[in-house]
Design a protein around this motif. Structure first.
Motif, PDB file in Angstrom:
ATOM      1  N   ARG A   1      45.276  38.827  42.604  1.00 25.01           N
ATOM      2  CA  ARG A   1      46.575  39.087  43.314  1.00 25.01           C
ATOM      3  C   ARG A   1      46.079  39.174  44.747  1.00 25.01           C
ATOM      4  O   ARG A   1      46.579  38.752  45.949  1.00 25.01           O
ATOM      5  CB  ARG A   1      47.147  40.168  43.059  1.00 25.01           C
ATOM      6  N   ARG A   2      44.940  39.838  44.957  1.00 24.20           N
ATOM      7  CA  ARG A   2      44.522  40.037  46.634  1.00 24.20           C
ATOM      8  C   ARG A   2      43.802  38.720  47.216  1.00 24.20           C
ATOM      9  O   ARG A   2      44.212  38.474  48.538  1.00 24.20           O
ATOM     10  CB  ARG A   2      43.401  41.103  46.591  1.00 24.20           C
ATOM     11  N   ALA A   3      43.462  37.930  46.182  1.00 20.76           N
ATOM     12  CA  ALA A   3      42.741  36.537  46.905  1.00 20.76           C
ATOM     13  C   ALA A   3      43.950  35.772  47.260  1.00 20.76           C
ATOM     14  O   ALA A   3      43.843  35.059  48.282  1.00 20.76           O
ATOM     15  CB  ALA A   3      41.925  36.032  45.890  1.00 20.76           C
ATOM     16  N   SER A   4      45.049  35.838  46.602  1.00 14.30           N
ATOM     17  CA  SER A   4      46.156  34.988  46.547  1.00 14.30           C
ATOM     18  C   SER A   4      47.005  35.673  47.982  1.00 14.30           C
ATOM     19  O   SER A   4      47.455  34.564  48.649  1.00 14.30           O
ATOM     20  CB  SER A   4      47.136  35.242  45.562  1.00 14.30           C
ATOM     21  N   THR A   5      47.007  36.789  48.477  1.00 11.99           N
ATOM     22  CA  THR A   5      47.216  37.080  49.624  1.00 11.99           C
ATOM     23  C   THR A   5      46.600  36.707  50.818  1.00 11.99           C
ATOM     24  O   THR A   5      47.267  35.945  51.943  1.00 11.99           O
ATOM     25  CB  THR A   5      47.475  38.692  49.706  1.00 11.99           C
TER      26      THR A   5
END
Length: 157
Positions: free
Chosen positions: A117-121
């Motif tokens: 999820r952090r990478a997607s941001t």
């Protein structure tokens, strides 16, 4: 619009500053000539009444062309021109490919990479930046093409 040049000077500048060729070939990767020797600022076609010009570069091509006509009225060159896209498909791709990429990456993160999820941001922020940058860059290229045309042919309003 008018040009400060006479008709013969205008035509001479067209001849001296335009590499003759089809605009469809200019925007493809098959045309390698200006990478090695692109000394003329414009590429396109012209005749005694009209012109279709674009920037003479394959390293930084623009998807816009200067299209118009000219005529001599009372020893003053009257020029009617527009800066328009050469191919709507290329322009649509330049504008909307980052948005399509954002959607594809988000679908990937939604279904296959739930732990990232952090990478997607971070990826989404980068792709949003690229979407705005691609639109800004194409508009900048359009304006630079028009400014180069106005400066070279000494056009006044």
């Amino acid at each position: 619009m008018e040009s400060k040049l006479s008709l013969s000077e205008f035509r001479k500048r067209l001849e001296n500053n335009t590499e003759i060729g089809s605009l469809k070939i200019n925007l493809s990767l098959l045309r390698l000539y200006p990478k090695f020797r692109g000394v003329k600022p414009f590429y396109g076609l012209f005749d005694d009444k009209s012109f279709r010009l674009t920037v003479n570069s394959t390293t930084s091509p623009t998807h816009f062309i200067v299209k118009g006509n000219y005529k001599n009225v009372n020893n003053v060159i009257k020029i009617n021109y527009t800066v328009e896209p050469n191919s709507k498909a290329q322009l649509i791709w330049a504008y909307y490919s980052p948005i399509i990429l954002i959607l594809a990456i988000n679908i990937f993160f939604l279904f296959f990479a739930r732990g990232l999820r952090r990478a997607s941001t971070i990826v989404n922020l980068f792709l949003l930046f690229m979407a705005f940058y691609s639109r800004w860059r194409e508009e900048r290229k359009r304006k630079k093409l028009e400014q180069k045309f106005i400066k070279l042919f000494e056009i006044i309003e």
